[in-house]
Design an enzyme around this catalytic site. Structure first.
Site, PDB file in Angstrom:
ATOM      1  N   ALA A   1       0.828  -1.218   0.000  1.00 20.41           N
ATOM      2  CA  ALA A   1       0.000   0.000   0.000  1.00 20.41           C
ATOM      3  C   ALA A   1       0.862   1.269   0.000  1.00 20.41           C
ATOM      4  CB  ALA A   1      -0.914  -0.012   1.216  1.00 20.41           C
ATOM      5  N   CYS A   2       2.049   1.187   0.616  1.00 17.41           N
ATOM      6  CA  CYS A   2       2.915   2.367   0.724  1.00 17.41           C
ATOM      7  C   CYS A   2       3.683   2.650  -0.565  1.00 17.41           C
ATOM      8  CB  CYS A   2       3.897   2.150   1.860  1.00 17.41           C
ATOM      9  SG  CYS A   2       4.831   0.629   1.643  1.00 17.41           S
ATOM     10  N   GLY A   3       3.567   1.756  -1.550  1.00 17.66           N
ATOM     11  CA  GLY A   3       4.258   1.986  -2.819  1.00 17.66           C
ATOM     12  C   GLY A   3       5.502   1.130  -2.985  1.00 17.66           C
TER      13      GLY A   3
END
Ligand SMILES: Cc1cc2nc3c(=O)[nH]c(=O)nc-3n(C[C@H](O)[C@H](O)[C@H](O)COP(=O)(O)O)c2cc1C
Length: 182
Positions: free
Chosen positions: A155-157
């Site tokens: 989700a954070c990339g």
């Protein structure tokens, strides 16, 4: 398939939505699923969703009146317990023997004759952190089964390890674990 009582504990990760699929599949297979949530998990998923999926009340507050000793009753009666998703925070807390809220307190009261599974879900730096890796090692030594994590987009990339295993795989592992315990 034998129908079992399963305690599922959700902690504060975006992957809480994936745990809903795990719960849904288990309920459809006829298992009785007892949901427990940390305070942070409730930032990601609502009580109504969990109640609706399991058709049971959600255990989230140890201090709720008339339910003070319910946690002991709950863990005495289940066939398997799993934390899904398990945050870095809860993993490190459990390995330190802390019991300061509902999820960690239930773990401290767990009888290791009953299988205890942990499905980690976190950013790869949290997963690779020496504290987390050390805690996972300690928990394994104590008899906890640590599920693998998937490698991929987070989700954070970032791209790396720490993603929650896919729901159907988790359901399969739970069912195998229940069978081997018969
Ligand atoms: C948007 C957001 C997403 C998060 N996702 C994760 C996650 O996937 N894994 C994790 O270990 N912590 C994650 N955290 C941090 C935890 O929610 C935080 O450490 C919390 O204190 C965990 O509490 P709990 O273990 O009692 O549920 C996230 C925080 C935020 C704000």
């Amino acid at each position: 398939m034998k129908k079992s009582k399963i305690l599922i504990k959700l902690t504060g990760s975006i992957a809480c939505y994936k745990a809903c699929y795990v719960i849904s599949h288990l309920v459809q297979q006829g298992h009785e699923v007892y949901p427990v949530v940390s305070k942070s998990a409730l930032e990601f998923i609502g009580l109504a969703t969990l109640e609706g999926l399991t058709r049971r009340p959600v255990y989230h507050d140890m201090w709720e009146r008339k339910k003070a000793l319910e946690h002991i009753e709950l863990i005495r009666s289940v066939d398997l317990a799993i934390i899904c998703p398990a945050t870095a925070n809860i993993i490190n807390k459990l390995a330190a023997g802390i019991g300061d809220e509902v999820v960690s307190t239930l773990f401290l009261a767990h009888d290791f004759k009953i299988p205890y599974l942990i499905a980690p879900a976190m950013n790869m730096n949290m997963f690779n952190h020496p504290a987390t890796q050390k805690s996972l090692g300690i928990l394994k030594e104590w008899g906890v089964r640590i599920l693998d994590t998937d490698c991929g987009h987070q989700a954070c990339g970032d791209i790396g390890p720490g993603r929650l295993m896919e729901p159907l795989q988790i359901v399969e592992i739970i069912n195998k674990e229940l069978k081997s315990g018969v």
